[in-house]
Structure formats: C-alpha cells, structure tokens
Scaffold this active site. Sequence first.
Site, short mmCIF file in Angstrom:
data_model
loop_
_atom_site.label_atom_id
_atom_site.label_comp_id
_atom_site.label_asym_id
_atom_site.label_seq_id
_atom_site.Cartn_x
_atom_site.Cartn_y
_atom_site.Cartn_z
CB CYS A 113 0.88 -3.11 20.48
SG CYS A 113 0.72 -1.77 19.27
CG HIS A 425 1.64 1.20 22.26
ND1 HIS A 425 2.10 0.01 21.74
CD2 HIS A 425 1.60 1.04 23.62
CE1 HIS A 425 2.36 -0.82 22.73
NE2 HIS A 425 2.06 -0.22 23.88
#
Length: 475
Positions: A113, A425
Amino acid sequence: MLTVCIKWQKQVFPGIEIDTSQPPVVFKTQLYTLTGVPPERQKIMVKGGILKDDTDWSTLGLKDGQKLMMIGTADEIVKAPENGPVFVEDLPEEEQAAALGHSAGLYNLGNTCYMNSTLQCLHSVPELKSALLSYSDNARGNGVDQASHTLTVATRNTFGELDQSIRPVAPLHFLQMLRKKYPQFAQQQNNVYMQQDAEECWTQLVYTLSQTLTSEASEPTAGQMKELFGIDLVSRVHCAESGEESSEAESVFSLKCHISHEVNHLHEGLKHGLKTELEKVSPSLGRTAIYTRESRINELPRYLTVQFVRFFWKRESNQKAKILRKVDYPLELDVYDFCSDELKLKLQTPRQVLRDAESAKFGLKVQVKTSSSQNIEGSSTSAGESSSMDIDKAADSSVPKKQLTGIYDLIAVLTHKGRSADSGHYVGWVKQDDGKWIEFDDDNPSIRKEEEILKLSGGGDWHMAYICLYKARVI
C-alpha cells in the site's frame, strides 16, 4: 521459480511461472491478467484445499509442471442496449474509465500500500504523465543505469494501465523493478515482504525519474522533474559563538513540516523546518560549535511536495515511532513568506495580477498602476501612469503567461494509519479535474467530500496526512 499448468473452465494455461519468493497474491494477479478473474474470486485447489494469499509456498510441495485447477468467474462487460438509456456499465471499458472520472485502483501485492498510494498521488500530475509518455523503451541516456531506465519504463506502463482500465491494475512489473533498483523494498520477515515507508518510496521514485527524464533520451518539451518538483533553497549559516557566517544553496524535491508542541498548522511547521541547528567544526574556534541554518526558497516548482515529519527513531522499541499530533493544513497554501527577497520581488507582479483577476470575477473594474520599478522580466514601465482596463489586458501587459504566484492548491494527500511507518496502512487521496476527491485505498477507489480531506490532519488513530502535494496557481 516453479512452472505450473492452470486449468480454468475449459481453458488450459501451461507454463505459468511462480516466484516462490513472493506471496501467492502475486501469483493470483498473474492469473487475473490471463483470465480476468479478480484475485478475491479465485479459488485455486492445492492439496485438497484452497490456496490462501499468505500461504508459505514451501509447505505445499508443488512440483515443476504440476497442474492446478482454478475456480472463479471473470468480470464481464455487459453489451450496450440498442435502444433506451446507456448506463456506465454498458459502455466499453475505455469509455467507462472516462465516464467514471477517475483512474483505476491498484491491487495490494502483499504489504504494498505504501507503493500504491505513492503511484496514485504522482499519477495526478499530467505533466509527469506526458514526460513519461515520451520516454521510449530504447531511450536510456548517457549516465543512466539500466535499473533506473527499467523502473522509469515500468512507471510509464503502470500509469498507462491506470488510465486505460476501470478494473484494478496489478503493478507487478513496477514492484519488481522498484525492488531491483532499491533492494530495501524487498526486505522480508518470516518469509513475508515487510511494509515500507511511503515517503522513502516517493523520494526514491522522484529521484530516479529526475535522472532519467532529464537525460538526452527525454523530449525537451516533455517537462523535466526539476521544473515540476524541484525547490531551490538559499541558506544563511551562522554561528553565534564565533560570528562566522556563510551562505549555501541546494535543490530539494520537498519541504519538511517539522512537528512539535508549538506546531498546530502547516505554516508553522514549514517555518520550523526552514530553520535548523547543526553541529560542525568552527575554523576560528578550532572545535565543534552550534550553527543555525536559516533557509529561504529561491525558486519554486509547478508542484510543491510537503512532508509531515511524523516519524522518529525510538531506541526503546527499535523502530520508527509516530507523532500523532494534529496539524491542520489548508486547501490553499501561500508560501510567499518563506521566499527569498529576490524571489519575493519576482512574485509581486504576478500576485497582483492574480488578485486583480479574482476581483474581476465579481465584475469589479481593476485599476492598474504602473511605475518605474522593473517587472518580473526585468523591463521597466512608464512612471506615474495609471489607467482602467480589462484584467486580461492587464495580465498581457504586465507579465508573461504561466508565471508562478507563490500560491498553491491542494491536489493530493498521502495518509498513514497506524503507529509506525513500517506498519499500518497507506492511502492516496486525489483531487480530480471536476473538483471531486477520490480515496484510492489499494484496489478500492471511492468518492469523498472535500471536508473529509481536511479531517486527515491527525490527532488520533485515523488516517493522517504524511505527504501533501500542491499545484501552483499561475497567471
């Protein structure tokens, strides 16, 4: 590497390579490009069970040439009806992408990510896409290493896929070239690729493109990275103890927003970032001393990158810890106060033209007063003259077109959720041409409201801005 045969429905795909050093989700993205079956729909039968995204290949006992069966349905595009209204899902794929108003998402290939969010933010710069488009497979220039060249080609191809597809894109080749050029992004822990710092990925990619897109291999009209992202700084280095003073100049690709208990807004953080202390040997004192470096911007880019310095090395936990403090940032950023006197002088005329243009939007007549002072091109106007004129005429007579004003508009935000740069994330939030914002959470883009973007300023465990990308307002 293992070579297997995949049977799906009535089709057989022989000779498919499996890189056992990468997680199965990467293998699934390969099958997606062949079959159109999204990874989340794939059921690959191995040892009487189903292959999971994080399965350790070594536990499966696969043999070279082994046949595997895959179950799953591919995405199908419904044919457009002959009569009646035409819906987005009825259009050809390339037309769907244009109708949706935003590019595709990117599959997470196993803790990637950080890479996906970086690519989505940089993909929002049309001039960069144009520069990459002019870069050919054989365009490697003098002094450019092969790894930099192949990473640039992979960037170009990934951007092209994002523009042409409505389905999520699997950036497998880009990931491979990134890890080949910068091995730190291939670090593993317990045979699983580790999460990496998005700022490091952003910095390394921009640096690589600055080496390749400014080479002789690039078209001169394509737009160079220095012009797009480069920031020239001039610094005054002073030692209060010895009285020594010197000046330094450097070119960087981002400004740093330092965060402390005194910083509540981006403007304050940038001010702290441009004034730092360093320790070095003083020739007059014959020992180390404390110097203060005060920097000012001497040349501005078309796109201004700002990094929030949220991470620091924590010895107790031996990892990068995160500063969660809320730091507000604006949709419109004015960096005039951070500029050198020389640059401020150049900005005065275009800033006045911009203010006049904004006044003209409300139907106000603009009084344009000229003086004997030089304009930004160094030419002089007649002293004491004044007249009332249309703002377009004022702009034409005052300054050339496409002049920077020192005012920037927010177009992308890269955020991080979690307590460490190497975990958590990353997500990219990108403003579209029509003004709407898209949250690119890997392969799942979604529309967001502008007020939601301003809430990414920190102060908790939700996503918070790590990198902001601003576009220059020009006249």
